[in-house]
Scaffold this active site. Structure first.
Site, short mmCIF file in Angstrom:
data_model
loop_
_atom_site.label_atom_id
_atom_site.label_comp_id
_atom_site.label_asym_id
_atom_site.label_seq_id
_atom_site.Cartn_x
_atom_site.Cartn_y
_atom_site.Cartn_z
N ARG A 1 -8.81 11.96 12.59
CA ARG A 1 -7.37 11.76 12.80
C ARG A 1 -6.61 13.08 12.79
O ARG A 1 -7.00 14.02 12.09
CB ARG A 1 -6.81 10.79 11.74
N LYS B 1 -4.37 5.77 14.62
CA LYS B 1 -4.45 5.09 13.32
C LYS B 1 -5.90 5.17 12.83
O LYS B 1 -6.66 6.02 13.28
CB LYS B 1 -3.98 3.64 13.45
N LYS C 1 0.83 -1.21 0.00
CA LYS C 1 0.00 0.00 0.00
C LYS C 1 0.86 1.26 0.00
O LYS C 1 0.62 2.19 -0.76
CB LYS C 1 -0.93 -0.04 1.23
N SER C 2 1.88 1.28 0.84
CA SER C 2 2.73 2.48 0.94
C SER C 2 3.40 2.78 -0.40
O SER C 2 3.42 3.92 -0.86
CB SER C 2 3.82 2.26 1.99
N ALA D 1 6.46 7.92 9.09
CA ALA D 1 6.88 7.99 7.69
C ALA D 1 5.97 8.94 6.91
O ALA D 1 6.39 9.52 5.91
CB ALA D 1 6.83 6.60 7.06
N GLN D 2 4.74 9.08 7.35
CA GLN D 2 3.83 9.98 6.63
C GLN D 2 4.28 11.42 6.78
O GLN D 2 4.26 12.19 5.81
CB GLN D 2 2.40 9.81 7.16
N ASP E 1 1.91 -1.27 11.86
CA ASP E 1 0.56 -1.69 11.45
C ASP E 1 0.26 -3.14 11.85
O ASP E 1 -0.85 -3.62 11.60
CB ASP E 1 0.41 -1.53 9.94
C1 S3P Z 1 2.60 4.72 6.27
C2 S3P Z 1 3.14 5.09 7.47
C3 S3P Z 1 2.60 4.65 8.77
C4 S3P Z 1 1.66 3.46 8.62
C5 S3P Z 1 0.69 3.63 7.47
C6 S3P Z 1 1.46 3.79 6.17
C7 S3P Z 1 3.21 5.24 5.03
O1 S3P Z 1 1.88 5.73 9.33
O2 S3P Z 1 0.94 3.25 9.80
O3 S3P Z 1 -0.17 2.53 7.36
O4 S3P Z 1 2.89 4.70 3.93
O5 S3P Z 1 4.01 6.18 5.11
P1 S3P Z 1 2.57 6.85 10.26
O6 S3P Z 1 3.45 7.68 9.44
O7 S3P Z 1 1.41 7.63 10.82
O8 S3P Z 1 3.30 6.07 11.32
#
Ligand code: S3P
Length: 452
Positions: free
Chosen positions: A129, A354, A29-30, A175-176, A327
């Site tokens: 969120r 989340k 997904k990422s 990471a987001q 996750d």
């Molecule tokens: C993701 C980062 C994570 C993860 C999410 C996907 C990404 O979130 O939980 O499902 O693709 O950068 P956070 O950055 O909020 O930790």
């Protein structure tokens, strides 16, 4: 369409015979979100195979189309013709990201510095969120923000005439947030720097380099990473093969471990070390997971996993590991429910923000299914029952509340496969946001799951 008003479809999972078979995990997904974003931004054509066709990722695709990218599918390949860096168009209507936090936050970064208005909306989960974590660095770049009280969606952004590069230390392991700042930096002159004290998934950095961005990463003696990106460079279309999502592989993997006699081959799993914390933890618990045919695909480590039912023992999962399996805690809690002894998971504060408050959602779900657990502010401990005896609803009408959270739905369906009595969840439609193939794949392995 978001899930705010969508009907729910309950589902039930019952004790199953040994799971067996060979499954191929759909795209990560990422990586899928990032491929569409950078493909839609880069000049020329980007060809993507293995793209995850979940609702979350498709919302990102629609957003890129609304900002000028041309997206189509030819056989198994998604083809996106990008606008060229700096050339996104103002979308005519609000960008609706449904349930997708990653799509929404990264796109806020991508388009935030542009000198036009963009409005972001989402479903009831996403609208609850926190967005402040992305809005704060954008404001430092000069972006104007209109948000509801509490920095929640809907949010409208407008970039300044002359955005300023920043150096930003990410205050939480996210990471987001890191990626949103880097995406914003693409359209800002000069060097944008991001410092992340704890390493999180590095797909944005890798992919930006692949598209030709001038980016460098330096790791300090204390492990903190500094990522420097030079803005306003040229990005050129790429060919991307998206590897299978380890966060999706986690469900058939844990199912195979807890259903006695199971032997399952899970193909095409991304093994990037920023994503493999669950495998390491399960191996520490005694899981029989063989890593087969390790190889490179699309610039990432990939392997197949042979998983056999195992007697698990509780462990303490250190807080430092949280980023590499953030996750996966809901499904780890399910594995822990079938382990001997206690499993303690620490460093879980981020689980509260989340798709749902996952710490609470998991603890309530475990409790109503007869599992002894304790929920702390940022930790969870689970005391398992290896044989699954007595597990399942403690009252005949007890149903797990999935709270618009796909991973809660999938985790508790996995639990039902080894519990004495069937486990019910109040909704399985939400699973389509991230892993539309889940039901079919699990049933193909012999899982007794029924939709109601
Ligand atoms: C993701 C980062 C994570 C993860 C999410 C996907 C990404 O979130 O939980 O499902 O693709 O950068 P956070 O950055 O909020 O930790």
């Amino acid at each position: 369409m978001g899930h705010a008003t969508a009907p729910l479809r309950p589902a039930k999972a019952a004790k199953s015979r040994a799971l067996s078979g060979d499954v191929r995990i759909p795209g990560d997904k990422s990586i899928s979100h990032r491929a569409l974003m950078l493909g839609g931004l880069a000049a020329g054509e980007t060809r993507i195979t293995g793209l995850l066709e979940g609702e979350d990722v498709l919302a990102t695709g629609r957003a890129m189309q609304a900002m000028g990218a041309a997206l189509r599918k030819d056989g198994d390949t998604w083809i996106i013709n990008g606008v060229g860096n700096g050339c996104l168009l103002a979308p005519e209507t609000a960008l609706d990201f449904g349930n997708a936090g990653t799509g929404c936050r990264l796109t806020m970064g991508l388009v935030g510095p542009y000198d036009f208005e963009t409005t972001f909306t989402g479903d009831a989960s996403l609208s609850g969120r926190p967005m402040g974590r992305v809005l704060e660095p954008l404001r430092l770049m000069g972006v104007q923000v209109r948000a509801e009280a509490g920095e929640k969606l809907p949010v409208t952004l407008r970039g300044p005439r002359a955005p300023a590069p920043i150096s930003y230390r990410v205050p939480m392991a996210s990471a987001q947030v890191k990626s949103a700042v880097l995406m914003a930096g693409l359209n800002i002159p000069g060097i944008t720097s991001v410092i992340e004290p704890v390493m999180t998934r590095d797909h944005t950095e890798k992919m930006l380099k692949g598209f030709g961005a001038a980016l460098e990463v330096e790791t300090g003696a204390d492990g903190a990473r500094t990522i420097r990106l030079e803005g306003r460079g040229t990005l050129a279309g790429q060919t991307i093969d998206v590897p299978g999502d380890p966060s999706s592989a986690a469900f058939p993997l844990v199912a195979a471990l807890i259903v006695p006699g199971s032997d399952v081959l899970i193909r095409n799993v991304l093994m990037n070390p920023t994503r493999t914390g669950l495998i390491l933890t399960l191996q520490e618990m005694g899981a029989n997971i063989e890593i087969l045919d390790p190889r490179q695909a699309g610039g990432e480590d990939v392997a197949d996993l042979r998983v056999r039912a195992s007697d698990l023992t509780g462990v303490t999962v250190p807080a430092e590991r949280a980023a590499s399996m953030i996750d996966e805690y809901p499904v780890l809690a399910i594995a822990a429910s079938f382990a001997r002894g206690e499993t303690v998971m620490r460093g879980l504060a981020e689980l509260r923000v989340k798709e749902s408050d996952r710490l609470a959602a998991v603890a309530r779900g475990l409790e109503i299914n007869g599992i002894d657990c304790t929920e702390g502010p940022d930790w969870l401990s689970v005391r398992g029952r290896p044989d699954g005896k007595g597990l399942g609803p403690t009252a005949s009408n007890a149903v797990v509340a999935t709270r618009l959270d796909h991973r809660i739905a999938m985790s508790f369906l996995v639990m039902g496969l080894a519990s004495e009595t069937p486990v019910q969840v109040d909704d399985c439609l939400i699973i389509a946001t991230g892993f539309p193939e889940f039901m079919t794949m699990m049933k193909s392995l012999g899982a007794e799951i029924t939709e109601q």
